[in-house]
Motif scaffolding. Structure first.
Motif, PDB file in Angstrom:
ATOM      1  N   VAL A  74       0.787  -1.156   0.122  1.00  0.00           N
ATOM      2  CA  VAL A  74      -0.039  -0.074   0.048  1.00  0.00           C
ATOM      3  C   VAL A  74       0.906   1.135   0.121  1.00  0.00           C
ATOM      4  N   THR A  75       0.764   2.223  -0.966  1.00  0.00           N
ATOM      5  CA  THR A  75       1.566   3.074  -1.086  1.00  0.00           C
ATOM      6  C   THR A  75       1.081   4.396  -0.277  1.00  0.00           C
ATOM      7  N   GLN A  76       0.037   4.374   0.331  1.00  0.00           N
ATOM      8  CA  GLN A  76      -0.533   5.394   1.400  1.00  0.00           C
ATOM      9  C   GLN A  76       0.089   5.593   2.703  1.00  0.00           C
ATOM     10  N   ASN A  77       0.646   6.565   3.033  1.00  0.00           N
ATOM     11  CA  ASN A  77       1.463   6.608   4.291  1.00  0.00           C
ATOM     12  C   ASN A  77       1.645   8.196   4.706  1.00  0.00           C
ATOM     13  N   THR A  78       1.752   8.482   6.192  1.00  0.00           N
ATOM     14  CA  THR A  78       1.951   9.656   6.344  1.00  0.00           C
ATOM     15  C   THR A  78       2.611  10.710   5.654  1.00  0.00           C
ATOM     16  N   VAL A  79       2.275  11.856   5.336  1.00  0.00           N
ATOM     17  CA  VAL A  79       3.170  12.735   4.737  1.00  0.00           C
ATOM     18  C   VAL A  79       3.519  13.967   5.401  1.00  0.00           C
ATOM     19  N   PRO A  80       4.563  13.907   6.525  1.00  0.00           N
ATOM     20  CA  PRO A  80       4.563  15.067   7.049  1.00  0.00           C
ATOM     21  C   PRO A  80       5.820  15.892   6.640  1.00  0.00           C
ATOM     22  N   TRP A  81       6.193  15.773   5.338  1.00  0.00           N
ATOM     23  CA  TRP A  81       7.243  16.615   4.783  1.00  0.00           C
ATOM     24  C   TRP A  81       6.884  18.231   4.563  1.00  0.00           C
ATOM     25  N   GLY A  82       7.683  19.044   4.331  1.00  0.00           N
ATOM     26  CA  GLY A  82       7.194  20.486   4.069  1.00  0.00           C
ATOM     27  C   GLY A  82       8.517  21.398   3.777  1.00  0.00           C
ATOM     28  N   LEU A  83       8.361  22.530   3.379  1.00  0.00           N
ATOM     29  CA  LEU A  83       9.052  23.641   3.053  1.00  0.00           C
ATOM     30  C   LEU A  83       9.074  24.567   4.166  1.00  0.00           C
ATOM     31  N   ARG A  84      10.240  24.875   4.316  1.00  0.00           N
ATOM     32  CA  ARG A  84      10.550  26.374   5.353  1.00  0.00           C
ATOM     33  C   ARG A  84      11.236  27.504   4.443  1.00  0.00           C
ATOM     34  N   LEU A  85      10.926  28.667   5.015  1.00  0.00           N
ATOM     35  CA  LEU A  85      11.320  29.496   4.101  1.00  0.00           C
ATOM     36  C   LEU A  85      12.186  30.673   5.207  1.00  0.00           C
TER      37      LEU A  85
ATOM     38  N   LEU B 174       3.431  23.393   4.817  1.00  0.00           N
ATOM     39  CA  LEU B 174       3.430  22.218   5.909  1.00  0.00           C
ATOM     40  C   LEU B 174       2.398  21.372   5.603  1.00  0.00           C
ATOM     41  N   SER B 175       2.753  20.083   5.253  1.00  0.00           N
ATOM     42  CA  SER B 175       1.623  19.140   5.013  1.00  0.00           C
ATOM     43  C   SER B 175       1.043  18.642   6.397  1.00  0.00           C
TER      44      SER B 175
ATOM     45  N   LYS C 262      -1.993  30.140   4.066  1.00  0.00           N
ATOM     46  CA  LYS C 262      -3.576  29.550   3.988  1.00  0.00           C
ATOM     47  C   LYS C 262      -3.457  28.132   3.739  1.00  0.00           C
ATOM     48  N   SER C 263      -4.497  27.429   3.499  1.00  0.00           N
ATOM     49  CA  SER C 263      -4.426  25.963   3.371  1.00  0.00           C
ATOM     50  C   SER C 263      -4.608  25.910   1.747  1.00  0.00           C
ATOM     51  N   SER C 264      -4.033  24.844   1.384  1.00  0.00           N
ATOM     52  CA  SER C 264      -4.003  24.669  -0.196  1.00  0.00           C
ATOM     53  C   SER C 264      -3.873  23.102  -0.024  1.00  0.00           C
ATOM     54  N   VAL C 265      -4.381  22.593  -1.449  1.00  0.00           N
ATOM     55  CA  VAL C 265      -4.195  21.375  -1.685  1.00  0.00           C
ATOM     56  C   VAL C 265      -3.380  21.145  -3.361  1.00  0.00           C
ATOM     57  N   ILE C 266      -2.332  20.285  -3.177  1.00  0.00           N
ATOM     58  CA  ILE C 266      -1.851  20.031  -4.476  1.00  0.00           C
ATOM     59  C   ILE C 266      -2.582  19.587  -5.558  1.00  0.00           C
ATOM     60  N   GLU C 267      -2.817  20.438  -6.565  1.00  0.00           N
ATOM     61  CA  GLU C 267      -3.821  20.091  -7.579  1.00  0.00           C
ATOM     62  C   GLU C 267      -3.888  18.626  -8.207  1.00  0.00           C
ATOM     63  N   GLY C 268      -5.075  18.040  -7.887  1.00  0.00           N
ATOM     64  CA  GLY C 268      -5.186  16.758  -8.521  1.00  0.00           C
ATOM     65  C   GLY C 268      -4.823  15.590  -7.345  1.00  0.00           C
ATOM     66  N   TYR C 269      -4.425  15.974  -6.110  1.00  0.00           N
ATOM     67  CA  TYR C 269      -4.046  15.239  -4.822  1.00  0.00           C
ATOM     68  C   TYR C 269      -4.836  15.699  -4.061  1.00  0.00           C
TER      69      TYR C 269
ATOM     70  N   GLY D 283      -1.708  21.208   2.462  1.00  0.00           N
ATOM     71  CA  GLY D 283      -0.888  21.928   3.404  1.00  0.00           C
ATOM     72  C   GLY D 283      -1.198  23.427   3.777  1.00  0.00           C
ATOM     73  N   ASN D 284      -0.332  24.045   4.465  1.00  0.00           N
ATOM     74  CA  ASN D 284      -0.700  25.264   4.973  1.00  0.00           C
ATOM     75  C   ASN D 284       0.626  26.336   4.711  1.00  0.00           C
ATOM     76  N   GLY D 285       0.539  27.541   4.344  1.00  0.00           N
ATOM     77  CA  GLY D 285       1.760  28.231   4.178  1.00  0.00           C
ATOM     78  C   GLY D 285       1.461  29.134   2.863  1.00  0.00           C
ATOM     79  N   PRO D 286       2.451  29.886   2.642  1.00  0.00           N
ATOM     80  CA  PRO D 286       2.430  30.974   1.663  1.00  0.00           C
ATOM     81  C   PRO D 286       2.806  30.547   0.168  1.00  0.00           C
TER      82      PRO D 286
END
Length: 168
Positions: free
Chosen positions: A96-107, A119-120, A144-151, A156-159
């Motif tokens: 099963v390829t579903q798993n938690t996705v805790p990765w993110g970007l910081r600036l 931040l996911s 703001k909250s956003s979704v990766i289009e198509g997924y 995640g949240n952030g600018p």
């Protein structure tokens, strides 16, 4: 058949069935290319950090893998992917390829004080995308909250706004 040959055959069949631990690398954070701007102007020298495990406050968790890059004169950057090594049994029918996705970007503009870029949501399950991600990060924008289009599961949240790179 000799006992040694029988044992060897069992090990070979188990390996073919995916029941034997096998070394491999698995993706924990995707490759991200993007641009950092502030009020429409590129931010040269911005620090972008990709971490494969962030907590709810946006700090890298203990043991998190990180990569940091600096944006060029036009605010462009490329960071990632991050992979981890594992020994595991891979059973194709049961994987099963579903798993938690805790990765993110910081600036950061100074390389010391980082803020959330994207931040996911660590409470959701989803996949770490194999396709590159394109990020547009505006430091003057409120998070703001956003979704990766198509997924839909990659929220995640952030600018930064993220999109999966389309194949041409």
């Amino acid at each position: 058949m000799k006992p040694f040959h029988r044992s060897l055959m069992c090990v070979m069949y188990a390996g073919l069935a995916g029941c034997v631990p096998w070394p491999h690398h698995y993706l924990t954070a995707p490759r991200i290319t993007g641009t950092v701007v502030e009020a429409g102007q590129p931010v040269a020298g911005a620090h972008i950090q990709l971490a494969d495990v962030l907590d709810e406050s946006g700090e890298p968790a203990p043991g998190a893998r990180k990569q940091e890059v600096v944006a060029d004169a036009q605010g462009h950057f490329t960071v990632g992917p991050i992979r981890r090594f594992a020994w595991s049994a891979h059973v194709p029918v049961l994987t099963v390829t579903q798993n938690t996705v805790p990765w993110g970007l910081r600036l950061s503009t100074d390389g010391r004080s980082f803020r959330a870029g994207w931040l996911s949501d660590p409470s959701l399950f989803g996949e770490v995308l194999e396709v590159p991600i394109v990020a547009t990060c505006d430091l003057s924008a409120a998070g703001k909250s956003s979704v990766i289009e198509g997924y839909k599961s990659l929220v995640g949240n952030g600018p930064c706004e993220l999109a999966a790179e389309s194949k041409k």
